[in-house]
Motif scaffolding. Sequence first.
Motif, PDB file in Angstrom:
ATOM      1  N   ASP A  53      -3.800 -33.174  76.686  1.00 54.26           N
ATOM      2  CA  ASP A  53      -3.523 -32.998  75.256  1.00 54.26           C
ATOM      3  C   ASP A  53      -4.791 -33.174  74.433  1.00 54.26           C
ATOM      4  OD1 ASP A  53      -0.876 -32.345  75.470  1.00 54.26           O
ATOM      5  OD2 ASP A  53      -0.110 -34.351  75.014  1.00 54.26           O
TER       6      ASP A  53
ATOM      7  N   ARG B 297      -2.313 -22.193  71.892  1.00 48.44           N
ATOM      8  CA  ARG B 297      -0.957 -21.758  72.263  1.00 48.44           C
ATOM      9  C   ARG B 297      -0.962 -21.080  73.626  1.00 48.44           C
ATOM     10  NH1 ARG B 297      -0.315 -20.200  66.797  1.00 48.44           N
ATOM     11  NH2 ARG B 297      -0.802 -18.029  67.348  1.00 48.44           N
TER      12      ARG B 297
ATOM     13  N   SER C 169      -1.516 -23.779  76.315  1.00 44.04           N
ATOM     14  CA  SER C 169      -0.322 -24.626  76.422  1.00 44.04           C
ATOM     15  C   SER C 169       0.811 -23.885  77.121  1.00 44.04           C
ATOM     16  CB  SER C 169       0.136 -25.084  75.034  1.00 44.04           C
ATOM     17  OG  SER C 169      -0.861 -25.862  74.400  1.00 44.04           O
ATOM     18  N   ALA C 170       0.939 -22.590  76.842  1.00 48.32           N
ATOM     19  CA  ALA C 170       2.008 -21.801  77.464  1.00 48.32           C
ATOM     20  C   ALA C 170       1.796 -21.705  78.973  1.00 48.32           C
ATOM     21  CB  ALA C 170       2.056 -20.409  76.840  1.00 48.32           C
TER      22      ALA C 170
ATOM     23  N   GLU D  59       2.823 -25.044  80.448  1.00 55.59           N
ATOM     24  CA  GLU D  59       4.276 -25.189  80.420  1.00 55.59           C
ATOM     25  C   GLU D  59       4.930 -24.324  81.481  1.00 55.59           C
ATOM     26  OE1 GLU D  59       8.118 -26.377  79.314  1.00 55.59           O
ATOM     27  OE2 GLU D  59       6.126 -27.271  79.081  1.00 55.59           O
TER      28      GLU D  59
ATOM     29  N   ARG E 292       4.694 -26.252  84.666  1.00 55.04           N
ATOM     30  CA  ARG E 292       5.595 -27.416  84.627  1.00 55.04           C
ATOM     31  C   ARG E 292       7.033 -27.003  84.881  1.00 55.04           C
ATOM     32  NH1 ARG E 292       9.242 -29.889  81.952  1.00 55.04           N
ATOM     33  NH2 ARG E 292       9.343 -28.236  80.390  1.00 55.04           N
ATOM     34  N   GLN E 293       7.481 -25.927  84.250  1.00 54.78           N
ATOM     35  CA  GLN E 293       8.868 -25.491  84.406  1.00 54.78           C
ATOM     36  C   GLN E 293       9.169 -25.066  85.845  1.00 54.78           C
ATOM     37  OE1 GLN E 293      10.012 -22.560  81.520  1.00 54.78           O
ATOM     38  NE2 GLN E 293       9.657 -23.900  79.773  1.00 54.78           N
TER      39      GLN E 293
ATOM     40  N   THR F 200       9.587 -28.403  88.098  1.00 58.06           N
ATOM     41  CA  THR F 200      10.421 -29.518  87.626  1.00 58.06           C
ATOM     42  C   THR F 200      11.327 -30.091  88.707  1.00 58.06           C
ATOM     43  OG1 THR F 200      10.387 -28.715  85.346  1.00 58.06           O
ATOM     44  CG2 THR F 200      12.186 -30.197  85.958  1.00 58.06           C
TER      45      THR F 200
ATOM     46  N   LEU G 218       1.842 -32.032  86.720  1.00 56.91           N
ATOM     47  CA  LEU G 218       2.281 -30.738  86.212  1.00 56.91           C
ATOM     48  C   LEU G 218       2.471 -29.733  87.348  1.00 56.91           C
ATOM     49  CD1 LEU G 218       0.082 -30.235  83.012  1.00 56.91           C
ATOM     50  CD2 LEU G 218       2.574 -30.328  83.082  1.00 56.91           C
TER      51      LEU G 218
END
Length: 312
Positions: free
Chosen positions: A125, A149, A152-153, A156, A159-160, A163, A192
């Motif tokens: 971050d 952005r 970060s995308a 993410e 990460r998804q 999970t 992550l």
Amino acid sequence: MRIVSLLPSATETVCLLGLEDQLVGVSADSDWPPNVVQRLPVLNTVSIDPRLLSSREIDRVANDGHRGASLYHVDPELLRTLQPDLILTQEVCEVCAVSRRDVDLATRTLGYAPRVLSLSPATLDQVLSDVGLVARNAGASDRSSAVVRRLSARLEAVRQRTTDLPRPRVFCMEWLDPPYTAGHWVPEMVELAGGRDDLGTPAGSSRRIDWQDVLDYAPEVIVLMPCSLELERVAQEFDLLRTRPAWHTLPAVRSGRVYAGNTHLFSRSGPRLVDGVEVLGRALHPEIFEMPLPRGYALKVSQAGDRLEPYS
């Protein structure tokens, strides 16, 4: 604005923001993007040549031989000639790159006070926040939002996809001889990517570790990422690990899950850490991350276990 970057990750950030035309000088270890840095003057020298030293000798020089003295010298005459408005540096590690102290010494005789921005992130971050910080200080605040952005995308997305996956025990080795664990953002990168790095120090410094602690941890995946050492050098020093006590008993070794990652994707506090997370995803969960890696991003232990080979 005339920008001097004395930090490789800052050089990468400036270029990602589309401000490469404002760069007037860089550090000796700024090597990305190559088409930009190759045409720029280099402002510093380094007092040791790691190519001539073993890993153990580098560690000794960095921690003992230069205690109280910097490994870096910034050329004040060249700095005066370039007349920068903004100088980018860091305070994370005086061994790894030009530090704020080195910059302060070099700017004493400039005759004016340029803005000096010292970047010291410890988490992903904070690395992303620094993109905006560099943009604001360079007078280009409007350029950072879209860049952050996109980065970060990508994080993410990794990460998804991880999970609900099983999380193997990972040992990220930041130095080979003596062994060091990774710190700062690396344990977060592992998390992550769908692993767990219980030996690392989240948001803290890397640290020397006793080999018995590694054996007790029994890592299921080992990722070699010695700071500032290129993959070719890591491959050359692989025998240092193979001769360590009980190396062949480690689960990661028995299953052939020993990797080496391009140091610039893990040790530099810049936007290419996102690439590093994607490399880890590919290494930890190749059944999910099927897209081959770019050439030069990683190595993997051979089937015979005696060397490191290109991994994609």
